[in-house]
Design an enzyme around this catalytic site. Sequence first.
Site, PDB file in Angstrom:
ATOM      1  CG  HIS A 369      43.331  20.822  26.355  1.00 21.13           C
ATOM      2  ND1 HIS A 369      44.580  20.662  25.813  1.00 21.13           N
ATOM      3  CD2 HIS A 369      43.483  20.737  27.684  1.00 21.13           C
ATOM      4  CE1 HIS A 369      45.449  20.466  26.795  1.00 21.13           C
ATOM      5  NE2 HIS A 369      44.804  20.507  27.942  1.00 21.13           N
ATOM      6  CE  LYS A 560      46.916  15.892  11.901  1.00 23.63           C
ATOM      7  NZ  LYS A 560      47.309  16.845  12.917  1.00 23.63           N
ATOM      8  NE  ARG A 561      40.944   9.152  18.137  1.00 21.00           N
ATOM      9  CZ  ARG A 561      40.409   8.656  19.252  1.00 21.00           C
ATOM     10  NH1 ARG A 561      41.170   8.378  20.295  1.00 21.00           N
ATOM     11  NH2 ARG A 561      39.116   8.390  19.316  1.00 21.00           N
ATOM     12  CE  LYS A 566      42.709  15.833  15.423  1.00 22.29           C
ATOM     13  NZ  LYS A 566      43.940  16.565  15.818  1.00 22.29           N
ATOM     14  CB  THR A 668      51.466  18.072  20.253  1.00 27.04           C
ATOM     15  OG1 THR A 668      50.545  16.970  20.251  1.00 27.04           O
ATOM     16  CG2 THR A 668      51.083  19.061  21.340  1.00 27.04           C
ATOM     17  CE  LYS A 672      53.710  14.231  19.327  1.00 29.72           C
ATOM     18  NZ  LYS A 672      52.612  13.233  19.260  1.00 29.72           N
TER      19      LYS A 672
HETATM   20  C1  LIG Z   1      51.270  13.576  19.103  1.00 33.74           C
HETATM   21  C2  LIG Z   1      50.215  12.559  19.084  1.00 33.74           C
HETATM   22  C3  LIG Z   1      48.888  12.924  18.845  1.00 33.74           C
HETATM   23  C4  LIG Z   1      48.476  14.345  18.572  1.00 33.74           C
HETATM   24  O1  LIG Z   1      48.571  14.584  17.190  1.00 33.74           O
HETATM   25  P1  LIG Z   1      47.936  15.893  16.506  1.00 33.74           P
HETATM   26  O2  LIG Z   1      48.496  15.820  15.132  1.00 33.74           O
HETATM   27  O3  LIG Z   1      48.438  17.065  17.260  1.00 33.74           O
HETATM   28  O4  LIG Z   1      46.472  15.738  16.552  1.00 33.74           O
HETATM   29  C5  LIG Z   1      47.928  11.934  18.842  1.00 33.74           C
HETATM   30  N1  LIG Z   1      48.244  10.649  19.055  1.00 33.74           N
HETATM   31  C6  LIG Z   1      49.513  10.253  19.276  1.00 33.74           C
HETATM   32  C7  LIG Z   1      49.808   8.800  19.490  1.00 33.74           C
HETATM   33  C8  LIG Z   1      50.538  11.192  19.303  1.00 33.74           C
HETATM   34  O5  LIG Z   1      51.791  10.795  19.549  1.00 33.74           O
END
Ligand SMILES: *Cc1c(COP(=O)(O)O)cnc(C)c1O
Length: 847
Positions: A369, A560-561, A566, A668, A672
């Site tokens: 990952h 995101k985190r 990032k 991911t 979304k």
């Molecule tokens: C989808 C999701 C992530 C991943 O987000 P990235 O933008 O791909 O880093 C992290 N936390 C939550 C709660 C999510 O639903």
Amino acid sequence: MTEAIRNGHADETRTAMSCAIIRRAFLDHVFHTQGKLPGHAGPNDLYQALAHTVRDRLVQRWISTSEAYLGQPSRTVAYLSAEFLVGPHLGNNLVNLGIYDEVQAAMHSLGLDLDDILRQEDEPGLGNGGLGRLAACFMDSLATLEIPALGYGIRYEYGIFHQAIVDGVQVEQTDSWLRRGNPWEIQRAEWTVEVRLGGHTEHYTDEHGCYRVRWVPAKTVAGVPFDSPILGYRVNTVNTLRLWRAEATEAFDFPTFNRGDYLGAVSKKVTSENLTKVLYPNDETQQGKELRLEQQYFFVACSLRDMLRLLAADGMPVRRFHEKFAIQLNDTHPAIGIAELMRLLVDEHDVPWDEAWAITCQSFAYTNHTLLPEALEQWPLPLFSRVLPRHLEILLEINARFLDEVRIRFYGDSARLTRLSLIDEHGERHVRMTNLACVGSHAINGVAALHSRLMREDVLKDFFDMWPEKFTSITNGVTPRRWLALSNPRLSKLVCEAIGKDWISDAERLHALEPLADDAGFRHLWQAVRRENKLDLAQLVRQSTGMVVDPASMFDVMVKRIHEYKRQHLAVLHIIALYHRIKCDPDADIVPRTFLFGGKAAPGYQYAKLMIRFITSVADVVNRDPQVRDRLKVVFLPNFNVTCGQRIYPAADLSEQISLAGKEASGTGNMKFAMNGALTIGTLDGANIELRDAIGADNFFDFGLSVPQVQALREDGYDASACYRGNAELRAVMDLIRQGFFSHGDATRFDLLFDEQLRHDPYFLLADFASYVDCQRQASAAFSDPARWQRMSVLSCARSGWFSSDRAIREYCDRIWKVKAVPVRLLHRASGAPRHAEAAAHAGGKP
Ligand SMILES: *Cc1c(COP(=O)(O)O)cnc(C)c1O
């Protein structure tokens, strides 16, 4: 009690799906399960009662599924993951059962609002971010595709911390998600297993003259499984998510107890239970903490023992383990399973080493990952040996045999031996979990095309040279059930009215929307839906921050985190650039934007915490400057999680995916957003590349250095300060920060973020600034033309279907697991003579 139960009728009447029966069942649960008169039921009582009503409707399918899996010839997928970020169950189960409308009507008939009830659920925050969420999307797709599968993980008592923002700073609070009980789990005490830890080994020769090893542990802990049903969309398949909780093997330490030390005896129980007490809140970094290694071993050991029990229930010998199970390692957290299966086969089941190794390698597959070196797991040898003395011996034996193979294959290449060894010999010796995962698996995959290529060329290059046939790439996906059907009901309804509802289980059918992108009437409806979603989000923003935002402005979202790679701070530099333009020219023509940030920082990650403070500090200044005239608003939404993600993704106009190229394995969140009709501004990193290909470069705002350009800059020597000197706008932005403009005159507050940037800039912030700001200008121009923007938005959704986790899971099934669907026939009676013990082995009713 309902008549059906009193009369001993078959289950189907009691659990029918009509509005009237659901309503009656719900009232029964308020009374019998919650012990309340309906008039006295509080919000949690209503939630619990509805959750039980829905669970009752899953159980029959759950039992039917375990019956269907028993003795069937297909392999079962065992998805091993230290994290499952499943999100709230209730709404998702309504969607997958197909009874959302009936339940809504039933609640309405009682004067209740379904949305209010759904909001009562505390989501199980059993993951940090993308990796845990991926595991959850995969569980949904496995069930929907009717694949026999079990998810194995840890039932943390405290999930990821709750984030509060106090005076602009992150404050962590414990997440006691279980305090009101969990209606979705069933404890399976009868399948408790015992796990050993620590101690030493003894080597001896048995009565047959065979060399044997005995592991004498320092302690044992009991692993108790808690099962939750994972229902597929509109199918009878209900797979099991089995999470392990640690308990004391004996609630009382009787010798101590008998000596009269009652509290001393109880304290042992407390120590054992610490094992599954809390999720480590680090995302993409690892700390060599003993308890973390114990957690990993604990859940893997429990899960493998459980698989052996299921194998025996199917009447199969251990030597056929790999014919029954396909084990997927979600990153290296469960990689110790490779050594544990060897131990079980060799030490406990007398299987000869070579045969045990063949079984093991055929069973395991590994998903990588990350390319970040700080995220690769390594355990200091002394720690490893203290916790798992027998596993260290096994690991060294695996290593010795492996290195012999390498010596012959790569004659005279001792540097390669050093790199491939399972033990890192530089300085203090470490066990390399990545190497163990590669050696013990028959398949290794990356999670996006670029990531898989970089993995082969860089981090895992030596393994690729050794076994190119093991490597494959499977781009991540997200489930369209939770991330579109459930989270965006208005858009889903519009899409269903336009093209039918097959897309929910076959997301590629979203392509049928493409022609509608040019239909002004449809675009108008599309825009109206998106506006409603933005109004909803504006309400959430108001509730959680007190801020008022304008739904007509562009919602520019980065959730995101929080991570250096990032680059949340790059997004903030752009905000400051816009602010600077307004200050220089108060009438500047600026497209109004609301910048929404959300995400947690690991509690010990000072850099990330300072990034949050940076965002909130800039927000403070920008939001209250009257000259801005509300053209810019900056919001930090606290506690980003699945629940609020479900309200954020559907309301975004612009999705920020701006990691430094080569750093984000897949992402991911990007998928979304796109599925919900947001447009992406992003670097050519991770799955952004495939997203851009799918959606079309014309409908995607890409910017910044590519991977080869980053590599070239690194090699030629990158001068960050030259970027600063050469760009007046960047200079103005950096100077504002460094003069303390956003920190009440404190010129040093953000030194950690920006001094480093000017000198080394390891994430090429300054190098990408100009390109980013320019690309944002193009995004603003596109947004000013609503017809153009909505057209791109429709196309974004229409072309996002490939990013369904159903597609990803099909690829895992075909290329790695070699499993096929096993459709489940609904058993129409919950009756039948009680069968013994293992009949309900996978899940389901009492034997
Ligand atoms: C989808 C999701 C992530 C991943 O987000 P990235 O933008 O791909 O880093 C992290 N936390 C939550 C709660 C999510 O639903």
